[in-house]
Design a protein around this motif. Structure first.
Motif, PDB file in Angstrom:
ATOM      1  N   ASP A   8      25.671  65.001  -3.170  1.00 25.76           N
ATOM      2  CA  ASP A   8      24.847  65.753  -4.134  1.00 25.76           C
ATOM      3  C   ASP A   8      25.265  65.493  -5.588  1.00 25.76           C
ATOM      4  O   ASP A   8      25.638  66.402  -6.324  1.00 25.76           O
ATOM      5  CB  ASP A   8      24.894  67.243  -3.772  1.00 25.76           C
ATOM      6  CG  ASP A   8      24.271  67.467  -2.403  1.00 25.76           C
ATOM      7  OD1 ASP A   8      23.043  67.565  -2.314  1.00 25.76           O
ATOM      8  OD2 ASP A   8      25.013  67.486  -1.397  1.00 25.76           O
ATOM      9  N   HIS A  10      23.209  64.223  -7.860  1.00 25.13           N
ATOM     10  CA  HIS A  10      22.078  64.744  -8.631  1.00 25.13           C
ATOM     11  C   HIS A  10      22.036  64.265 -10.076  1.00 25.13           C
ATOM     12  O   HIS A  10      21.889  65.062 -11.019  1.00 25.13           O
ATOM     13  CB  HIS A  10      22.029  66.280  -8.539  1.00 25.13           C
ATOM     14  CG  HIS A  10      21.549  66.743  -7.203  1.00 25.13           C
ATOM     15  ND1 HIS A  10      20.289  66.439  -6.734  1.00 25.13           N
ATOM     16  CD2 HIS A  10      22.143  67.443  -6.210  1.00 25.13           C
ATOM     17  CE1 HIS A  10      20.138  66.948  -5.512  1.00 25.13           C
ATOM     18  NE2 HIS A  10      21.256  67.541  -5.161  1.00 25.13           N
ATOM     19  N   ASP A  34      21.620  62.615  -1.832  1.00 26.57           N
ATOM     20  CA  ASP A  34      21.175  63.211  -3.089  1.00 26.57           C
ATOM     21  C   ASP A  34      21.920  62.617  -4.289  1.00 26.57           C
ATOM     22  O   ASP A  34      22.582  63.325  -5.051  1.00 26.57           O
ATOM     23  CB  ASP A  34      21.268  64.751  -3.072  1.00 26.57           C
ATOM     24  CG  ASP A  34      20.079  65.382  -2.365  1.00 26.57           C
ATOM     25  OD1 ASP A  34      19.202  64.646  -1.876  1.00 26.57           O
ATOM     26  OD2 ASP A  34      20.022  66.635  -2.311  1.00 26.57           O
ATOM     27  N   HIS A  62      16.419  64.710  -1.863  1.00 25.43           N
ATOM     28  CA  HIS A  62      15.938  64.341  -3.202  1.00 25.43           C
ATOM     29  C   HIS A  62      15.756  62.829  -3.330  1.00 25.43           C
ATOM     30  O   HIS A  62      14.850  62.376  -4.021  1.00 25.43           O
ATOM     31  CB  HIS A  62      16.894  64.863  -4.281  1.00 25.43           C
ATOM     32  CG  HIS A  62      16.791  66.336  -4.474  1.00 25.43           C
ATOM     33  ND1 HIS A  62      16.255  66.924  -5.592  1.00 25.43           N
ATOM     34  CD2 HIS A  62      17.142  67.360  -3.661  1.00 25.43           C
ATOM     35  CE1 HIS A  62      16.284  68.239  -5.466  1.00 25.43           C
ATOM     36  NE2 HIS A  62      16.830  68.528  -4.299  1.00 25.43           N
ATOM     37  N   HIS A 114      22.977  64.389   5.780  1.00 20.11           N
ATOM     38  CA  HIS A 114      22.887  65.179   4.544  1.00 20.11           C
ATOM     39  C   HIS A 114      22.881  66.684   4.825  1.00 20.11           C
ATOM     40  O   HIS A 114      23.581  67.450   4.167  1.00 20.11           O
ATOM     41  CB  HIS A 114      21.628  64.790   3.767  1.00 20.11           C
ATOM     42  CG  HIS A 114      21.522  65.463   2.431  1.00 20.11           C
ATOM     43  ND1 HIS A 114      22.461  65.280   1.432  1.00 20.11           N
ATOM     44  CD2 HIS A 114      20.607  66.346   1.924  1.00 20.11           C
ATOM     45  CE1 HIS A 114      22.118  66.009   0.369  1.00 20.11           C
ATOM     46  NE2 HIS A 114      21.011  66.665   0.648  1.00 20.11           N
ATOM     47  N   HIS A 148      25.345  72.432  -1.320  1.00 15.29           N
ATOM     48  CA  HIS A 148      26.121  72.424  -2.564  1.00 15.29           C
ATOM     49  C   HIS A 148      27.241  73.473  -2.536  1.00 15.29           C
ATOM     50  O   HIS A 148      27.655  73.981  -3.578  1.00 15.29           O
ATOM     51  CB  HIS A 148      25.237  72.654  -3.797  1.00 15.29           C
ATOM     52  CG  HIS A 148      24.151  71.640  -3.972  1.00 15.29           C
ATOM     53  ND1 HIS A 148      23.531  71.424  -5.185  1.00 15.29           N
ATOM     54  CD2 HIS A 148      23.562  70.764  -3.113  1.00 15.29           C
ATOM     55  CE1 HIS A 148      22.601  70.480  -5.047  1.00 15.29           C
ATOM     56  NE2 HIS A 148      22.608  70.072  -3.792  1.00 15.29           N
TER      57      HIS A 148
HETATM   58 ZN    ZN Z   1      21.308  68.361  -3.139  1.00 11.84          ZN
END
Ligand code: ZN
Length: 243
Positions: A8, A10, A34, A62, A114, A148
């Protein structure tokens, strides 16, 4: 063998840079998906991830939503806006890299996904959801991201007892034989466990330890970039609080 665990990211280049510096010296990297979404540096983050030596990287929701509208269905308006902007920032080559990512991987004795099992993009948010994953997994270690939240779940095969342990300040797990684990190293780029520091981990297969670390970085630099490119304020503000 030591593996650096990241998830993650991001599109948060400052958090990723600080995390990779903290993990310097590991033998290989496992990325739990992600890479993009929410943040201001999707292109640079894809490039930084894919240049890591001995990397195994899987896709997050994502990453998939950046490629295909079908995966946008569950996204809130802020997340959706960030994905639409992200699409405009990636080169054909970077998009091709995301397209090639698989949803799961097996590395040594660790299974990477994930979200969860059997549904890859489900959220493990409780011991009940963790038990669903334990029942669907065949090995003794599953590495996940997606919520997260840095934490782990443990279970002995055949038992319905599942322990949930927070790792929001970091910590070390000694992996016992005969026990199964689901471990989430937390998010590099958008923590949601009230600790704004980036989450990551080091899995040592010989010592049978999994260490979770929290790494401080300049949150305000990322927030400033997000405002400059017009990403939603809410996405920038939440980084201050890790929510
Ligand atoms: Zn995420």
């Amino acid at each position: 063998m030591t593996y650096g665990l990241i998830s993650d990211i991001h599109s948060n280049l400052e958090a990723l840079t600080a995390t990779l510096a903290e993990l310097a010296g590991v033998d290989a990297f496992l990325c739990l998906g992600d890479i993009v979404g929410y943040g201001p540096d999707p292109a640079a983050c894809v490039d930084r991830i894919r240049e890591q030596p001995h990397l195994t990287c899987i896709a997050g929701n994502h990453d998939l939503a950046t490629l295909d509208d079908r995966h946008l269905k569950w996204f809130n308006p802020y997340a959706r806006r960030a994905i639409e902007w992200t699409r405009s920032q990636l080169s054909a080559d970077q998009t091709a890299y995301l397209t090639a990512l698989q949803e799961t991987a097996q590395v040594d004795n660790a299974f990477l996904v994930h979200g969860s099992l059997p549904e890859h993009m489900d959220y493990i948010t409780s011991v009940d959801r963790a038990m669903d994953c334990f029942e669907a997994m065949s090995g003794s270690l599953c590495l996940v991201g997606h919520t997260h939240i840095a934490e782990y779940y443990s279970n002995r095969p055949g038992s319905r007892v599942c322990e949930q342990v927070s790792l929001l300040s970091g910590g070390e797990i000694l992996l016992e034989p005969e026990v199964r684990y689901i471990v989430n190293p937390g998010a590099v780029g958008q923590p949601r466990d009230r600790n704004p520091a980036a989450g990551c981990g080091i899995y040592d297969t010989e010592a049978r330890t999994l260490k979770i670390l929290r790494v401080s970085y300049e949150v305000s630099v990322v927030q400033e970039k997000m405002r400059r490119v017009g990403l939603p304020d809410d996405l920038a503000d939440r980084l201050t609080f890790g929510r």
